[in-house]
Scaffold this motif. Sequence first.
Motif, PDB file in Angstrom:
ATOM      1  N   GLY A   1       0.815  -1.197   0.000  1.00  0.00           N
ATOM      2  CA  GLY A   1       0.000   0.000   0.000  1.00  0.00           C
ATOM      3  C   GLY A   1       0.857   1.259   0.000  1.00  0.00           C
ATOM      4  O   GLY A   1       2.086   1.206   0.089  1.00  0.00           O
ATOM      5  N   LYS A   2       0.204   2.421  -0.066  1.00  0.00           N
ATOM      6  CA  LYS A   2       0.950   3.664  -0.259  1.00  0.00           C
ATOM      7  C   LYS A   2       1.823   4.009   0.947  1.00  0.00           C
ATOM      8  O   LYS A   2       2.921   4.564   0.771  1.00  0.00           O
ATOM      9  CB  LYS A   2       0.002   4.811  -0.578  1.00  0.00           C
ATOM     10  CG  LYS A   2      -0.840   5.316   0.580  1.00  0.00           C
ATOM     11  CD  LYS A   2      -1.596   6.580   0.173  1.00  0.00           C
ATOM     12  CE  LYS A   2      -2.341   7.181   1.351  1.00  0.00           C
ATOM     13  NZ  LYS A   2      -3.019   8.436   0.986  1.00  0.00           N
ATOM     14  N   TYR A   3       1.396   3.669   2.164  1.00  0.00           N
ATOM     15  CA  TYR A   3       2.198   4.020   3.333  1.00  0.00           C
ATOM     16  C   TYR A   3       3.447   3.155   3.416  1.00  0.00           C
ATOM     17  O   TYR A   3       4.554   3.668   3.651  1.00  0.00           O
ATOM     18  CB  TYR A   3       1.358   3.898   4.608  1.00  0.00           C
ATOM     19  CG  TYR A   3       0.253   4.919   4.665  1.00  0.00           C
ATOM     20  CD1 TYR A   3       0.526   6.244   4.961  1.00  0.00           C
ATOM     21  CD2 TYR A   3      -1.062   4.563   4.393  1.00  0.00           C
ATOM     22  CE1 TYR A   3      -0.488   7.195   5.001  1.00  0.00           C
ATOM     23  CE2 TYR A   3      -2.088   5.496   4.425  1.00  0.00           C
ATOM     24  CZ  TYR A   3      -1.786   6.816   4.733  1.00  0.00           C
ATOM     25  OH  TYR A   3      -2.782   7.752   4.756  1.00  0.00           O
TER      26      TYR A   3
ATOM     27  N   LEU B   1      -0.791   2.008   9.771  1.00  0.00           N
ATOM     28  CA  LEU B   1      -0.172   3.254   9.343  1.00  0.00           C
ATOM     29  C   LEU B   1      -1.225   4.255   8.868  1.00  0.00           C
ATOM     30  O   LEU B   1      -1.112   5.465   9.122  1.00  0.00           O
ATOM     31  CB  LEU B   1       0.837   2.981   8.230  1.00  0.00           C
ATOM     32  CG  LEU B   1       2.030   2.089   8.605  1.00  0.00           C
ATOM     33  CD1 LEU B   1       2.912   1.846   7.384  1.00  0.00           C
ATOM     34  CD2 LEU B   1       2.840   2.697   9.745  1.00  0.00           C
ATOM     35  N   HIS B   2      -2.251   3.752   8.182  1.00  0.00           N
ATOM     36  CA  HIS B   2      -3.343   4.621   7.729  1.00  0.00           C
ATOM     37  C   HIS B   2      -4.063   5.243   8.920  1.00  0.00           C
ATOM     38  O   HIS B   2      -4.345   6.459   8.930  1.00  0.00           O
ATOM     39  CB  HIS B   2      -4.324   3.814   6.880  1.00  0.00           C
ATOM     40  CG  HIS B   2      -5.561   4.562   6.505  1.00  0.00           C
ATOM     41  ND1 HIS B   2      -5.639   5.389   5.406  1.00  0.00           N
ATOM     42  CD2 HIS B   2      -6.780   4.611   7.110  1.00  0.00           C
ATOM     43  CE1 HIS B   2      -6.837   5.922   5.345  1.00  0.00           C
ATOM     44  NE2 HIS B   2      -7.556   5.463   6.365  1.00  0.00           N
ATOM     45  N   ARG B   3      -4.343   4.445   9.937  1.00  0.00           N
ATOM     46  CA  ARG B   3      -5.067   4.959  11.099  1.00  0.00           C
ATOM     47  C   ARG B   3      -4.243   5.996  11.853  1.00  0.00           C
ATOM     48  O   ARG B   3      -4.768   7.021  12.303  1.00  0.00           O
ATOM     49  CB  ARG B   3      -5.471   3.805  12.016  1.00  0.00           C
ATOM     50  CG  ARG B   3      -6.532   2.909  11.398  1.00  0.00           C
ATOM     51  CD  ARG B   3      -6.916   1.757  12.303  1.00  0.00           C
ATOM     52  NE  ARG B   3      -7.572   2.195  13.536  1.00  0.00           N
ATOM     53  CZ  ARG B   3      -8.063   1.367  14.449  1.00  0.00           C
ATOM     54  NH1 ARG B   3      -7.964   0.051  14.255  1.00  0.00           N
ATOM     55  NH2 ARG B   3      -8.640   1.819  15.535  1.00  0.00           N
ATOM     56  N   TYR B   4      -2.936   5.748  11.979  1.00  0.00           N
ATOM     57  CA  TYR B   4      -2.091   6.730  12.664  1.00  0.00           C
ATOM     58  C   TYR B   4      -2.026   8.029  11.859  1.00  0.00           C
ATOM     59  O   TYR B   4      -2.104   9.119  12.429  1.00  0.00           O
ATOM     60  CB  TYR B   4      -0.688   6.171  12.874  1.00  0.00           C
ATOM     61  CG  TYR B   4       0.216   7.145  13.597  1.00  0.00           C
ATOM     62  CD1 TYR B   4       0.117   7.329  14.970  1.00  0.00           C
ATOM     63  CD2 TYR B   4       1.147   7.909  12.898  1.00  0.00           C
ATOM     64  CE1 TYR B   4       0.927   8.244  15.630  1.00  0.00           C
ATOM     65  CE2 TYR B   4       1.957   8.820  13.549  1.00  0.00           C
ATOM     66  CZ  TYR B   4       1.842   8.983  14.911  1.00  0.00           C
ATOM     67  OH  TYR B   4       2.640   9.899  15.559  1.00  0.00           O
TER      68      TYR B   4
ATOM     69  N   MET C   1       9.473  -0.141  11.223  1.00  0.00           N
ATOM     70  CA  MET C   1       9.344  -1.290  12.133  1.00  0.00           C
ATOM     71  C   MET C   1       8.389  -2.321  11.541  1.00  0.00           C
ATOM     72  O   MET C   1       8.602  -3.533  11.680  1.00  0.00           O
ATOM     73  CB  MET C   1       8.850  -0.821  13.502  1.00  0.00           C
ATOM     74  CG  MET C   1       9.770   0.152  14.218  1.00  0.00           C
ATOM     75  SD  MET C   1      11.482  -0.410  14.384  1.00  0.00           S
ATOM     76  CE  MET C   1      11.257  -1.948  15.274  1.00  0.00           C
ATOM     77  N   GLY C   2       7.343  -1.854  10.867  1.00  0.00           N
ATOM     78  CA  GLY C   2       6.436  -2.786  10.211  1.00  0.00           C
ATOM     79  C   GLY C   2       7.117  -3.588   9.120  1.00  0.00           C
ATOM     80  O   GLY C   2       6.899  -4.798   8.995  1.00  0.00           O
ATOM     81  N   LEU C   3       7.957  -2.926   8.312  1.00  0.00           N
ATOM     82  CA  LEU C   3       8.698  -3.643   7.269  1.00  0.00           C
ATOM     83  C   LEU C   3       9.602  -4.717   7.866  1.00  0.00           C
ATOM     84  O   LEU C   3       9.723  -5.816   7.319  1.00  0.00           O
ATOM     85  CB  LEU C   3       9.542  -2.656   6.457  1.00  0.00           C
ATOM     86  CG  LEU C   3       8.821  -1.770   5.450  1.00  0.00           C
ATOM     87  CD1 LEU C   3       9.793  -0.777   4.828  1.00  0.00           C
ATOM     88  CD2 LEU C   3       8.166  -2.615   4.348  1.00  0.00           C
TER      89      LEU C   3
ATOM     90  N   ILE D   1      -0.474  -4.099   8.638  1.00  0.00           N
ATOM     91  CA  ILE D   1       0.470  -3.009   8.899  1.00  0.00           C
ATOM     92  C   ILE D   1       0.055  -1.752   8.140  1.00  0.00           C
ATOM     93  O   ILE D   1       0.089  -0.638   8.680  1.00  0.00           O
ATOM     94  CB  ILE D   1       1.902  -3.442   8.519  1.00  0.00           C
ATOM     95  CG1 ILE D   1       2.350  -4.589   9.435  1.00  0.00           C
ATOM     96  CG2 ILE D   1       2.873  -2.268   8.618  1.00  0.00           C
ATOM     97  CD1 ILE D   1       3.636  -5.265   9.004  1.00  0.00           C
ATOM     98  N   GLU D   2      -0.346  -1.904   6.892  1.00  0.00           N
ATOM     99  CA  GLU D   2      -0.799  -0.760   6.105  1.00  0.00           C
ATOM    100  C   GLU D   2      -1.996  -0.089   6.778  1.00  0.00           C
ATOM    101  O   GLU D   2      -2.096   1.154   6.825  1.00  0.00           O
ATOM    102  CB  GLU D   2      -1.176  -1.213   4.692  1.00  0.00           C
ATOM    103  CG  GLU D   2      -1.669  -0.113   3.772  1.00  0.00           C
ATOM    104  CD  GLU D   2      -0.582   0.831   3.306  1.00  0.00           C
ATOM    105  OE1 GLU D   2      -0.923   1.893   2.752  1.00  0.00           O
ATOM    106  OE2 GLU D   2       0.613   0.522   3.504  1.00  0.00           O
ATOM    107  N   SER D   3      -2.904  -0.896   7.328  1.00  0.00           N
ATOM    108  CA  SER D   3      -4.066  -0.348   8.019  1.00  0.00           C
ATOM    109  C   SER D   3      -3.655   0.435   9.269  1.00  0.00           C
ATOM    110  O   SER D   3      -4.207   1.513   9.545  1.00  0.00           O
ATOM    111  CB  SER D   3      -5.025  -1.484   8.407  1.00  0.00           C
ATOM    112  OG  SER D   3      -6.092  -1.002   9.192  1.00  0.00           O
TER     113      SER D   3
END
Length: 287
Positions: free
Chosen positions: A2-4, A142-145, A105-107, A138-140
């Motif tokens: 995803g984009k993040y 990052l989107h929420r933050y 950290m997610g990566l 993880i993408e979700s």
Amino acid sequence: MGKYLNRVKSRFGSDTRGLLDGGRHALLHTRTLEFDELRPYVPGDDVRDIDWKASARSGSVLIKRFVSEKHHKVLLVADAGRDMTARTPGGELKCDVAGQVLGAMGLITLGRSDEIGMVYGDARGSVNIRLRRGETHIESMLHRYAHSDAHRGPSDIVCQLEYVATHYRHAMLIVVVSDEPDVDDRLAGVLGRLAARHDAMWAMIADRPATAVGREGGYDVASGRPVLGGAAADPRVIAAYERAEQRRRARVTELLTEHAVPHVTIAGSAELRRCIVELTGVFSRAG
């Protein structure tokens, strides 16, 4: 991706091998079944990992390389309060740099098949995202933050740390992402509780110095007031301010070192990979 995650990958890169391999509370496995690659044998390798068929075909001794044998439950703890709307020394929004750290950290966890979750918020309370695996999860997060900035309250990372200390009883790796905290009894107390049960590390996003911005020395995003006001032109005031900042940073370093919490200060996204590698390297050597 995803984009993040793609945005973070463009800064951090894709090589996450060897990061987060240590820690007291890593979940140990004798061997994962997920094959990674073949590589040449070097003295000291486990001979049980030699792929004899591939070695015969290639004419050289090859070793099977597997994904990491240690897995973590990783909890990101992030400040989403008003302080994160301030600027870094390079002029970036601190919340944007914090999002890059969270994404890095997610990566790392993606490459290790770790479980990862997040607690973020401000002085009013915390949002809890449960631990799961996978790119979509993880993408979700990052989107929420990234979209938590509509109605920011005052920052208070101790509030999020207290939430974790109360609700997360099983040992895990805690990664705190915030600005540089003020040291007080509340912070010292919750750090002691967390360090007794969990591994922890802290990535602090640096503030732009008040002396570097404007005739009034910049302003406090929490109150909207100038930091130095009309005294910003007085060299004695500037020198006193800089000495106070040095003492504050020294207290932070002393407290985190006392509780064996590896930490780095990140001045901008250009430092992302260097600082994360440094942070996780200290953690791995401690494991």
